[in-house]
Design a protein around this motif. Structure first.
Motif, PDB file in Angstrom:
ATOM      1  N   GLN A   1       0.823  -1.207   0.000  1.00  0.00           N
ATOM      2  CA  GLN A   1       0.000   0.000   0.000  1.00  0.00           C
ATOM      3  C   GLN A   1       0.858   1.258   0.000  1.00  0.00           C
TER       4      GLN A   1
ATOM      5  N   ALA B   1      -0.630   0.594 -10.985  1.00  0.00           N
ATOM      6  CA  ALA B   1      -1.833   0.339 -10.187  1.00  0.00           C
ATOM      7  C   ALA B   1      -2.488  -0.965 -10.629  1.00  0.00           C
ATOM      8  N   ASP B   2      -2.461  -1.956  -9.763  1.00  0.00           N
ATOM      9  CA  ASP B   2      -3.067  -3.273 -10.012  1.00  0.00           C
ATOM     10  C   ASP B   2      -4.301  -3.399  -9.116  1.00  0.00           C
ATOM     11  N   GLU B   3      -5.261  -2.504  -9.343  1.00  0.00           N
ATOM     12  CA  GLU B   3      -6.401  -2.354  -8.445  1.00  0.00           C
ATOM     13  C   GLU B   3      -7.191  -3.635  -8.225  1.00  0.00           C
ATOM     14  N   GLY B   4      -7.329  -4.468  -9.221  1.00  0.00           N
ATOM     15  CA  GLY B   4      -8.042  -5.732  -9.054  1.00  0.00           C
ATOM     16  C   GLY B   4      -7.145  -6.874  -8.611  1.00  0.00           C
ATOM     17  N   HIS B   5      -5.894  -6.602  -8.361  1.00  0.00           N
ATOM     18  CA  HIS B   5      -4.822  -7.519  -7.964  1.00  0.00           C
ATOM     19  C   HIS B   5      -4.690  -8.752  -8.861  1.00  0.00           C
TER      20      HIS B   5
ATOM     21  N   SER C   1       1.371  -2.070  -6.957  1.00  0.00           N
ATOM     22  CA  SER C   1       0.555  -2.248  -5.756  1.00  0.00           C
ATOM     23  C   SER C   1      -0.914  -2.348  -6.153  1.00  0.00           C
ATOM     24  N   PRO C   2      -1.747  -2.825  -5.239  1.00  0.00           N
ATOM     25  CA  PRO C   2      -3.182  -2.900  -5.524  1.00  0.00           C
ATOM     26  C   PRO C   2      -3.893  -1.564  -5.327  1.00  0.00           C
ATOM     27  N   ASP C   3      -3.152  -0.490  -5.152  1.00  0.00           N
ATOM     28  CA  ASP C   3      -3.741   0.839  -4.967  1.00  0.00           C
ATOM     29  C   ASP C   3      -4.408   1.328  -6.250  1.00  0.00           C
ATOM     30  N   PRO C   4      -5.390   2.230  -6.106  1.00  0.00           N
ATOM     31  CA  PRO C   4      -5.946   2.878  -7.301  1.00  0.00           C
ATOM     32  C   PRO C   4      -4.911   3.808  -7.937  1.00  0.00           C
ATOM     33  N   ALA C   5      -5.096   4.108  -9.204  1.00  0.00           N
ATOM     34  CA  ALA C   5      -4.134   4.941  -9.937  1.00  0.00           C
ATOM     35  C   ALA C   5      -3.913   6.291  -9.252  1.00  0.00           C
TER      36      ALA C   5
END
Length: 161
Positions: free
Chosen positions: A46, A99-103, A77-81
């Motif tokens: 994060q 940003a890998d929001e959906g992991h 990271s799974p953070d939003p852009a």
């Protein structure tokens, strides 16, 4: 027997899973963009947390020497852009964050799975680092790395001390 939440792990020689993700510079970065150069691809849980900030700043401060040895650095990271754009700006990071929001990419690299923290078990990102060769194959895979001292250890592992 219950299904395991332990992700599959990548090993040296494996083809790096493909990806295309939003980056901290407002564009996208794909695995294909990294071909032709050795790349340190690190997954962090994060943005803007103490451990992740320390690790990112360690990479920032080592980027010139890593670059001189032929390595690019990319953080995921799974953070939003919006969060990675803010984090990169605040910390003056000189390498792209993705940003890998959906992991989904984290899952493909085996960095999303069961974690334990303060007696609590949950699903999340497992701090990990991969070194990719010029052809997009895994040259080094390190799972469950510690943020503090990780870049120095990686440099030793790569023979860059």
């Amino acid at each position: 027997m219950p299904a395991s939440t332990t992700p599959l792990r990548l090993s040296p020689g494996d083809v790096a899973p493909d990806f295309s993700l939003p980056n901290s510079k407002g564009g996208t970065t794909a695995l294909a963009d990294l071909r032709g150069r050795k790349t340190v691809l690190y997954f962090y849980p994060q943005a803007d947390t103490p451990a992740c900030t320390q690790q990112a700043c360690d990479f920032r401060d080592s980027l010139a020497s890593l670059g001189a040895a032929g390595y690019a650095v990319v953080g995921i990271s799974p953070d939003p852009a919006a969060a990675i754009v803010k984090f990169a700006g605040e910390q003056e990071l000189n390498f792209p964050l993705l940003a890998d929001e959906g992991h989904h990419v984290a899952e493909a690299y085996g960095t999303w799975g069961e974690k334990k923290n303060y007696g609590r078990t949950y699903e999340g990102l497992i701090r990990s680092t991969f070194v990719l060769d010029e052809e997009g194959r895994i040259a080094l895979a390190q799972y469950n790395v510690r943020a503090k001292g990780h870049v120095a250890k990686l440099r030793r592992d790569l023979g860059l001390v």
